[in-house]
Scaffold this active site. Sequence first.
Site, PDB file in Angstrom:
ATOM      1  N   ASP A  44       0.839  -1.203   0.000  1.00 29.81           N
ATOM      2  CA  ASP A  44       0.000   0.000   0.000  1.00 29.81           C
ATOM      3  C   ASP A  44       0.877   1.257   0.000  1.00 29.81           C
ATOM      4  O   ASP A  44       0.358   2.385  -0.060  1.00 29.81           O
ATOM      5  CB  ASP A  44      -1.022  -0.003   1.140  1.00 29.81           C
ATOM      6  CG  ASP A  44      -0.394  -0.078   2.510  1.00 29.81           C
ATOM      7  OD1 ASP A  44       0.849  -0.166   2.606  1.00 29.81           O
ATOM      8  OD2 ASP A  44      -1.147  -0.035   3.506  1.00 29.81           O
ATOM      9  N   SER A  45       2.203   1.066  -0.010  1.00 29.09           N
ATOM     10  CA  SER A  45       3.121   2.193  -0.249  1.00 29.09           C
ATOM     11  C   SER A  45       2.859   2.799  -1.619  1.00 29.09           C
ATOM     12  O   SER A  45       3.359   3.882  -1.918  1.00 29.09           O
ATOM     13  CB  SER A  45       4.578   1.738  -0.146  1.00 29.09           C
ATOM     14  OG  SER A  45       4.814   0.617  -0.977  1.00 29.09           O
ATOM     15  N   ASP A  83      -0.942  -6.247   0.177  1.00 32.78           N
ATOM     16  CA  ASP A  83      -1.351  -5.580   1.425  1.00 32.78           C
ATOM     17  C   ASP A  83      -2.854  -5.419   1.502  1.00 32.78           C
ATOM     18  O   ASP A  83      -3.487  -4.974   0.530  1.00 32.78           O
ATOM     19  CB  ASP A  83      -0.760  -4.167   1.471  1.00 32.78           C
ATOM     20  CG  ASP A  83       0.600  -4.109   2.136  1.00 32.78           C
ATOM     21  OD1 ASP A  83       0.938  -5.042   2.880  1.00 32.78           O
ATOM     22  OD2 ASP A  83       1.313  -3.127   1.896  1.00 32.78           O
ATOM     23  N   LYS A 112      -0.892  -9.358   3.514  1.00 35.87           N
ATOM     24  CA  LYS A 112      -0.159  -8.780   4.640  1.00 35.87           C
ATOM     25  C   LYS A 112      -1.077  -7.847   5.417  1.00 35.87           C
ATOM     26  O   LYS A 112      -1.798  -7.054   4.809  1.00 35.87           O
ATOM     27  CB  LYS A 112       1.073  -8.032   4.144  1.00 35.87           C
ATOM     28  CG  LYS A 112       1.894  -7.379   5.271  1.00 35.87           C
ATOM     29  CD  LYS A 112       3.313  -7.074   4.858  1.00 35.87           C
ATOM     30  CE  LYS A 112       3.510  -5.868   3.986  1.00 35.87           C
ATOM     31  NZ  LYS A 112       3.035  -4.601   4.569  1.00 35.87           N
ATOM     32  N   GLU A 114      -1.142  -5.296   9.082  1.00 39.11           N
ATOM     33  CA  GLU A 114      -0.336  -4.643  10.111  1.00 39.11           C
ATOM     34  C   GLU A 114      -0.978  -4.861  11.479  1.00 39.11           C
ATOM     35  O   GLU A 114      -2.203  -4.803  11.604  1.00 39.11           O
ATOM     36  CB  GLU A 114      -0.218  -3.139   9.822  1.00 39.11           C
ATOM     37  CG  GLU A 114       0.503  -2.855   8.520  1.00 39.11           C
ATOM     38  CD  GLU A 114       0.653  -1.372   8.213  1.00 39.11           C
ATOM     39  OE1 GLU A 114       0.369  -0.529   9.091  1.00 39.11           O
ATOM     40  OE2 GLU A 114       1.059  -1.066   7.078  1.00 39.11           O
ATOM     41  N   GLU A 181       9.486  -3.839  10.523  1.00 34.85           N
ATOM     42  CA  GLU A 181       9.923  -2.567   9.922  1.00 34.85           C
ATOM     43  C   GLU A 181      10.507  -1.643  10.988  1.00 34.85           C
ATOM     44  O   GLU A 181       9.918  -1.454  12.057  1.00 34.85           O
ATOM     45  CB  GLU A 181       8.730  -1.886   9.232  1.00 34.85           C
ATOM     46  CG  GLU A 181       9.096  -0.548   8.612  1.00 34.85           C
ATOM     47  CD  GLU A 181       8.061  -0.018   7.622  1.00 34.85           C
ATOM     48  OE1 GLU A 181       7.081  -0.728   7.308  1.00 34.85           O
ATOM     49  OE2 GLU A 181       8.262   1.128   7.159  1.00 34.85           O
TER      50      GLU A 181
HETATM   51  O1  KIV Z   1       3.585  -1.145   1.524  1.00 30.48           O
HETATM   52  C1  KIV Z   1       4.801  -1.366   1.639  1.00 30.48           C
HETATM   53  O2  KIV Z   1       5.626  -0.989   0.818  1.00 30.48           O
HETATM   54  C2  KIV Z   1       5.258  -2.091   2.800  1.00 30.48           C
HETATM   55  C3  KIV Z   1       6.734  -2.108   3.036  1.00 30.48           C
HETATM   56  C4  KIV Z   1       7.116  -0.911   3.816  1.00 30.48           C
HETATM   57  C5  KIV Z   1       7.171  -3.356   3.661  1.00 30.48           C
HETATM   58  O3  KIV Z   1       4.484  -2.593   3.562  1.00 30.48           O
END
Ligand code: KIV
Length: 263
Positions: A44-45, A83, A112, A114, A181
């Site tokens: 989600d970056s 994500d 993934k 969090e 992280e």
């Molecule tokens: O979304 C992302 O790029 C991430 C990385 C920071 C691991 O979760």
Amino acid sequence: MKTTITTLQKMKQDGQKIVMLTCYDASFATLMDEAGVDILLVGDSLGNVIQGQTSTLPVTMDQMVYHTQCVARGNREALVLADLPFAAYQQSPQQAYENAARLMAAGAEMVKIEGGMVMVETVAFLAARGIPVCAHIGLQPQSVNVYGGFKIQGKTQHEAEVLKRDALALQQAGAAMVLMEMIPADLAKTVTESLSVPTIGIGAGVDVDGQVLVVYDMLGVFPGKKARFVKNFMHGVSSIQGAFESYVHEVRAATFPAAEHSY
Ligand code: KIV
């Protein structure tokens, strides 16, 4: 050969480093896959590096589904990890399942999320229903407003104890992988040694089972101040493919991250 959850498990057992990069489109997926990257993270970056947002919070499920489909089309052998974005899983395990299932149908092979202890029930719920989960602990960018900025986590003894406890609880709940992280390198090493599932680090030192970077950071594309853990892999090479190959080589050889990239 296709990378699966079993491949990753065996890599940990054999002490072979796992290589992960974020990826948002089909063309980069093909280049990374051919360079030998093991895991393509549809992160989600993309909110920051593709959309120009100041955080990952505005990223939607529809956008994650779209980018996961793009990456899956360009990929052949790497494992596709996607994500779950902000507000798509925190409400209940059922909500997490519905949205994780959308990402899996779009081509993800693992999702993934969090969170530490608070996500244990959700991890168990997903894992029991055929959805492999990577648990993201340490700095959790979706919680940036709680931290008041992107700050190193696990620095005090109490924080370190909580993180170690969370990692074990998430593994116990069925997490297939744990991503850490921005935490001290010695803490990441202790957690990695305590878990049987693979760990991936970003700003977590070299003594973890694998590494991930945001692709636009490691190509030097993303403007602005760089985090300590970022290295520009375009230096000394003449192509993007060369940068990916160099990253794969350095992660496998454990020459990246060096002490200067760690906390
Ligand atoms: O979304 C992302 O790029 C991430 C990385 C920071 C691991 O979760």
